[in-house]
Design a protein around this motif. Structure first.
Motif, PDB file in Angstrom:
ATOM      1  N   PHE A   1      37.207  46.434  31.661  1.00 34.82           N
ATOM      2  CA  PHE A   1      36.376  45.307  32.359  1.00 34.82           C
ATOM      3  C   PHE A   1      37.227  45.035  33.573  1.00 34.82           C
ATOM      4  CE2 PHE A   1      36.342  40.756  33.130  1.00 34.82           C
ATOM      5  CZ  PHE A   1      34.974  40.606  33.381  1.00 34.82           C
ATOM      6  N   LEU A   2      38.214  44.867  33.843  1.00 34.03           N
ATOM      7  CA  LEU A   2      39.036  44.774  35.104  1.00 34.03           C
ATOM      8  C   LEU A   2      38.924  45.719  36.070  1.00 34.03           C
ATOM      9  CD1 LEU A   2      42.718  43.220  33.615  1.00 34.03           C
ATOM     10  CD2 LEU A   2      40.678  42.029  34.518  1.00 34.03           C
ATOM     11  N   ARG A   3      38.897  47.001  35.473  1.00 38.36           N
ATOM     12  CA  ARG A   3      38.634  48.096  36.475  1.00 38.36           C
ATOM     13  C   ARG A   3      37.190  47.944  37.006  1.00 38.36           C
ATOM     14  NH1 ARG A   3      37.834  53.266  33.158  1.00 38.36           N
ATOM     15  NH2 ARG A   3      36.033  52.118  32.922  1.00 38.36           N
ATOM     16  N   ASN A   4      36.151  47.915  36.031  1.00 42.57           N
ATOM     17  CA  ASN A   4      34.954  47.669  36.884  1.00 42.57           C
ATOM     18  C   ASN A   4      34.800  46.724  37.594  1.00 42.57           C
ATOM     19  OD1 ASN A   4      34.239  50.101  35.200  1.00 42.57           O
ATOM     20  ND2 ASN A   4      33.554  48.658  33.549  1.00 42.57           N
ATOM     21  N   LEU A   5      35.497  45.496  37.391  1.00 44.36           N
ATOM     22  CA  LEU A   5      35.327  44.353  38.346  1.00 44.36           C
ATOM     23  C   LEU A   5      36.086  44.511  39.533  1.00 44.36           C
ATOM     24  CD1 LEU A   5      34.541  41.499  37.997  1.00 44.36           C
ATOM     25  CD2 LEU A   5      36.465  40.933  37.425  1.00 44.36           C
ATOM     26  N   THR A   6      36.719  45.527  39.651  1.00 49.89           N
ATOM     27  CA  THR A   6      37.790  45.502  40.856  1.00 49.89           C
ATOM     28  C   THR A   6      37.680  46.980  41.578  1.00 49.89           C
ATOM     29  OG1 THR A   6      39.719  46.290  39.718  1.00 49.89           O
ATOM     30  CG2 THR A   6      39.231  43.806  40.177  1.00 49.89           C
ATOM     31  N   LYS A   7      37.972  47.981  40.906  1.00 49.65           N
ATOM     32  CA  LYS A   7      38.303  49.152  41.678  1.00 49.65           C
ATOM     33  C   LYS A   7      36.809  49.961  42.185  1.00 49.65           C
ATOM     34  CE  LYS A   7      40.081  53.837  40.686  1.00 49.65           C
ATOM     35  NZ  LYS A   7      40.732  54.582  39.765  1.00 49.65           N
ATOM     36  N   ASP A   8      37.198  49.903  43.666  1.00 50.89           N
ATOM     37  CA  ASP A   8      36.291  50.744  44.542  1.00 50.89           C
ATOM     38  C   ASP A   8      35.065  49.841  44.685  1.00 50.89           C
ATOM     39  OD1 ASP A   8      37.911  52.842  44.786  1.00 50.89           O
ATOM     40  OD2 ASP A   8      36.881  54.007  43.034  1.00 50.89           O
ATOM     41  N   GLN A   9      35.160  48.613  44.671  1.00 54.78           N
ATOM     42  CA  GLN A   9      34.061  47.710  44.634  1.00 54.78           C
ATOM     43  C   GLN A   9      34.148  47.302  46.224  1.00 54.78           C
ATOM     44  OE1 GLN A   9      31.642  47.389  42.773  1.00 54.78           O
ATOM     45  NE2 GLN A   9      32.375  47.261  40.622  1.00 54.78           N
ATOM     46  N   PRO A  10      32.852  47.544  46.979  1.00 59.45           N
ATOM     47  CA  PRO A  10      32.834  47.161  48.500  1.00 59.45           C
ATOM     48  C   PRO A  10      32.994  45.449  48.526  1.00 59.45           C
ATOM     49  CG  PRO A  10      30.658  47.886  47.617  1.00 59.45           C
ATOM     50  CD  PRO A  10      31.465  47.994  46.549  1.00 59.45           C
ATOM     51  N   TYR A  11      32.600  44.699  47.578  1.00 59.05           N
ATOM     52  CA  TYR A  11      32.529  43.370  47.617  1.00 59.05           C
ATOM     53  C   TYR A  11      34.220  42.719  47.442  1.00 59.05           C
ATOM     54  CZ  TYR A  11      32.585  43.449  42.466  1.00 59.05           C
ATOM     55  OH  TYR A  11      32.913  43.717  41.176  1.00 59.05           O
ATOM     56  N   ILE A  12      34.957  43.429  47.404  1.00 59.77           N
ATOM     57  CA  ILE A  12      36.338  42.915  46.992  1.00 59.77           C
ATOM     58  C   ILE A  12      37.200  42.977  48.564  1.00 59.77           C
ATOM     59  CG2 ILE A  12      38.767  43.605  46.245  1.00 59.77           C
ATOM     60  CD1 ILE A  12      37.024  42.372  44.171  1.00 59.77           C
ATOM     61  N   ALA A  13      37.665  42.028  48.954  1.00 62.88           N
ATOM     62  CA  ALA A  13      38.480  42.079  50.215  1.00 62.88           C
ATOM     63  C   ALA A  13      39.878  41.897  49.883  1.00 62.88           C
ATOM     64  CB  ALA A  13      38.098  40.851  51.018  1.00 62.88           C
ATOM     65  N   LEU A  14      40.120  41.177  48.531  1.00 67.20           N
ATOM     66  CA  LEU A  14      41.501  41.128  48.037  1.00 67.20           C
ATOM     67  C   LEU A  14      41.463  40.669  46.477  1.00 67.20           C
ATOM     68  CD1 LEU A  14      44.760  40.829  48.636  1.00 67.20           C
ATOM     69  CD2 LEU A  14      44.333  38.466  48.610  1.00 67.20           C
ATOM     70  N   ALA A  15      41.886  41.565  45.707  1.00 62.34           N
ATOM     71  CA  ALA A  15      42.253  41.344  44.370  1.00 62.34           C
ATOM     72  C   ALA A  15      43.641  41.115  44.055  1.00 62.34           C
ATOM     73  CB  ALA A  15      41.805  42.645  43.554  1.00 62.34           C
ATOM     74  N   TYR A  16      44.080  40.088  43.691  1.00 55.63           N
ATOM     75  CA  TYR A  16      45.280  39.605  43.589  1.00 55.63           C
ATOM     76  C   TYR A  16      45.568  39.007  42.063  1.00 55.63           C
ATOM     77  CZ  TYR A  16      49.272  36.346  44.200  1.00 55.63           C
ATOM     78  OH  TYR A  16      50.671  35.751  43.962  1.00 55.63           O
ATOM     79  N   MET A  17      46.485  39.720  41.004  1.00 56.93           N
ATOM     80  CA  MET A  17      46.565  39.254  39.531  1.00 56.93           C
ATOM     81  C   MET A  17      47.996  38.856  39.643  1.00 56.93           C
ATOM     82  SD  MET A  17      44.381  42.263  37.172  1.00 56.93           S
ATOM     83  CE  MET A  17      45.694  43.204  37.469  1.00 56.93           C
ATOM     84  N   THR A  18      48.248  38.063  38.518  1.00 59.34           N
ATOM     85  CA  THR A  18      49.851  37.485  38.194  1.00 59.34           C
ATOM     86  C   THR A  18      49.861  37.838  36.615  1.00 59.34           C
ATOM     87  OG1 THR A  18      49.089  35.212  37.728  1.00 59.34           O
ATOM     88  CG2 THR A  18      49.594  35.981  39.987  1.00 59.34           C
ATOM     89  N   GLY A  19      51.053  38.073  36.473  1.00 55.33           N
ATOM     90  CA  GLY A  19      51.442  37.894  34.938  1.00 55.33           C
ATOM     91  C   GLY A  19      52.942  38.073  34.677  1.00 55.33           C
ATOM     92  N   ILE A  20      53.448  38.290  33.247  1.00 51.30           N
ATOM     93  CA  ILE A  20      54.558  38.543  33.235  1.00 51.30           C
ATOM     94  C   ILE A  20      55.056  39.959  33.236  1.00 51.30           C
ATOM     95  CG2 ILE A  20      56.338  38.212  31.537  1.00 51.30           C
ATOM     96  CD1 ILE A  20      55.233  35.493  30.558  1.00 51.30           C
ATOM     97  N   LEU A  21      54.010  40.656  32.591  1.00 49.64           N
ATOM     98  CA  LEU A  21      54.243  42.211  32.370  1.00 49.64           C
ATOM     99  C   LEU A  21      53.764  42.938  33.722  1.00 49.64           C
ATOM    100  CD1 LEU A  21      53.402  42.579  28.656  1.00 49.64           C
ATOM    101  CD2 LEU A  21      55.967  42.551  29.804  1.00 49.64           C
ATOM    102  N   PRO A  22      54.260  44.202  33.927  1.00 47.60           N
ATOM    103  CA  PRO A  22      53.577  44.749  34.956  1.00 47.60           C
ATOM    104  C   PRO A  22      52.294  45.578  34.390  1.00 47.60           C
ATOM    105  CG  PRO A  22      56.076  45.481  34.911  1.00 47.60           C
ATOM    106  CD  PRO A  22      55.724  44.398  33.633  1.00 47.60           C
ATOM    107  N   ILE A  23      51.478  46.458  34.813  1.00 46.53           N
ATOM    108  CA  ILE A  23      50.159  46.699  34.580  1.00 46.53           C
ATOM    109  C   ILE A  23      50.614  47.932  33.203  1.00 46.53           C
ATOM    110  CG2 ILE A  23      48.315  48.075  34.848  1.00 46.53           C
ATOM    111  CD1 ILE A  23      48.241  46.789  37.613  1.00 46.53           C
TER     112      ILE A  23
END
Length: 530
Positions: free
Chosen positions: A179-201
């Protein structure tokens, strides 16, 4: 403005209105530099209470088209930065707190359906419904808005990894990652995708579905080391403002040493937990605050694993030492561990340990975190001997002050016998036993192993803290299979007390030797004024 689309700046304003607010808007200059580049996919992992959510609220307030927030940033560091106009109120912002969705559903699929439905409600309020070709597909609907308006999005996902921390099987995790990949990867509408968490990916298989993200973690924070947590300069300023002793703050909360390399210039930072500093300033008392809102069961459970010599490593760190690890083996999984280094690396990301990039070693950061370790081991049966040794260190310290060499020798013998993981084979192993045996001494002293002196290094030095200058300083020289006389002679011949000349007249010299036949021997002398 909506709940998720162009949310109100209210949350960031609440931070600004708090009694203590520290300007972290320099982060905006960094994200502005990343807009519409390959580096515009940013994943920040930090322990709890290190300002991740506040930073996400700040970015939302800056980039949103939902309101004019120029005056909100007047007087802040970003306001005079060359990039200030670059992104100010220029983008549609979607901000999602994954934690709020996860807690209301029993499966990943239901959570994602709920998230899609709620964000779509905001989109439909803002834009005509007939532009949406497939309202059940969030990425397609955002693309529809982009095609209709030509305006890009800044996507902010807070607590992105809460799903990974709750659902531990690959079968459960993959739908979320996809879901996250489809929402962000190679999407022309994304100027910035910024995520926060405790763990790395999360990593699995031969690749990660989110491999386009640049990670800034507790093991490598690169350019944004000072954007989360308070720097030493900021803590000094707060201590002056609130009349608090900075040395106390350093003793309790320092230890998170991170490296930044802005434009190739290396800079090291001492980072402090904002939660701990704010609480201690407002309460005018240094204590344990960082983990107040949760139990220490998580730390206790990881310590109990004792994977591949984990107990040995923790004992070494409790005694003030450091342990070399390989952080590359960690698969960012909180449920399955194969070796000691995976557990230790997880503890780095959780904030219980700090990783030194140069030495590739981990240590316990400070007094506050050491207290968490001690609380945990007291409830683990297999750690009772360590807990007992720490408890008895109070009596051992008094014996040292009283120059009772027999009691000191007996206390060290007991610690050596009871702490089964500590086996002697050199003076360094003996040093580990001594510092753990005298654990309580850190209440009064800075304990330094291998202090540089006139002609070498003193094995262990106890230097009184500023508020305990009535206590004697102490130089401890350790010998293995030699004699206590040789230890005392080495202190004198190498001019060790010269390095402690300010304490002469209030300085103890302690020699400790161990061999299999005689066991532990100890001699204590008081250094006379010259």
């Amino acid at each position: 403005m909506g709940v998720y689309l162009n949310p109100s700046s209210r949350n960031f304003r609440r931070s600004l209105n708090s009694e203590i607010y520290v300007d972290k808007t320099k982060l905006i200059a960094f994200t502005n530099h990343c807009l519409n580049t390959q580096q515009g996919y940013i994943s920040v992992s930090r322990p709890r209470r290190f300002g991740k959510t506040m930073a996400a609220d700040m970015l939302a307030a800056y980039y949103t088209m939902g309101e004019d927030t120029r005056e909100l940033f007047r007087g802040m560091e970003i306001y005079t930065d060359d990039s200030f106009e670059t992104g100010l109120n220029q983008y549609y912002v979607i901000k999602i707190d994954m934690q709020s969705f996860m807690t209301k559903e029993n499966s990943v699929e239901d959570m994602l359906a709920r998230l899609t439905r709620f964000v779509m409600m905001d989109l439909k309020k803002q834009f005509p419904e007939d532009i949406f070709r497939d309202p059940e597909d969030l990425s397609e609907s955002i693309a529809d808005v982009f095609m209709e308006t030509g305006r890009q999005f800044v996507l902010l996902i807070d607590e992105w990894d809460c799903v990974m921390r709750r659902y531990h099987t690959l079968e459960e995790q993959i739908p979320y990652l996809d879901f996250l990949r489809n929402l962000t990867k190679d999407q022309p509408y994304i100027a910035l995708a910024y995520m926060t968490g405790i763990l790395p990916i999360k990593k699995y298989g031969e690749h990660s579905t989110l491999n386009m993200f640049y990670e800034y973690s507790m093991t490598d924070s690169a350019q944004i080391s000072d954007s989360f947590g308070f720097t030493e300069e900021e803590v000094i300023s707060l201590c002056e403002q609130y009349g608090m002793d900075f040395q106390g703050a350093r003793e309790w909360y320092d230890g998170y040493h991170l490296v930044s390399s802005p434009e190739g210039d290396r800079k090291e930072y001492s980072i402090y937990s904002p939660k701990s500093i704010v609480e201690s300033m407002l309460r005018h008392r240094y204590d344990t605050y960082w983990n107040q809102t949760e139990t220490y069961d998580a730390l206790k459970n990881y310590i109990k694993l004792n994977k591949d010599g984990l107990k040995d490593a923790i004992v070494e760190m409790l005694s003030g030492g450091s342990v070399e690890i390989d952080t590359g083996v960690f698969k960012n999984d909180m449920a399955e561990f194969h070796n000691r280094d995976e557990v230790l690396t997880l503890l780095v990301h959780l904030g219980y340990l700090i990783y030194n990039q140069d030495s590739q070693k981990v240590t316990i950061p400070n007094k506050e975190i050491a207290a968490e370790f001690l609380r945990s081991i007291r409830e683990i049966d297999s750690w009772s001997e360590v807990a007992d040794s720490v408890q008895e260190s109070r009596s051992l310290l008094k014996a040292l002050w009283n120059m009772d060499s027999d009691a000191v020798a007996a206390g060290v013998v007991k610690a050596h016998q009871e702490i089964s993981v500590l086996k002697y084979n050199d003076e360094n192993s003996l040093s580990c036993v001594i510092t753990l045996s005298f654990y309580f001494a850190r209440e009064y002293y800075m304990i330094i192993r291998e202090l540089p002196t006139g002609k070498g290094y003193a094995d262990i030095c106890f230097l009184p803290r500023p508020h305990h200058l009535d206590k004697p300083a102490c130089v401890i020289e350790l010998k293995y299979k030699k004699s206590v006389e040789a230890a005392i002679d080495q202190i004198k011949k190498n001019h060790y007390p010269e390095a402690l000349k300010d304490y002469q007249g209030n300085l103890l010299l302690c020699g400790i030797n161990y061999n299999e036949k005689k066991g532990h021997e100890c001699v204590i002398e008081k250094m006379k004024k010259v």
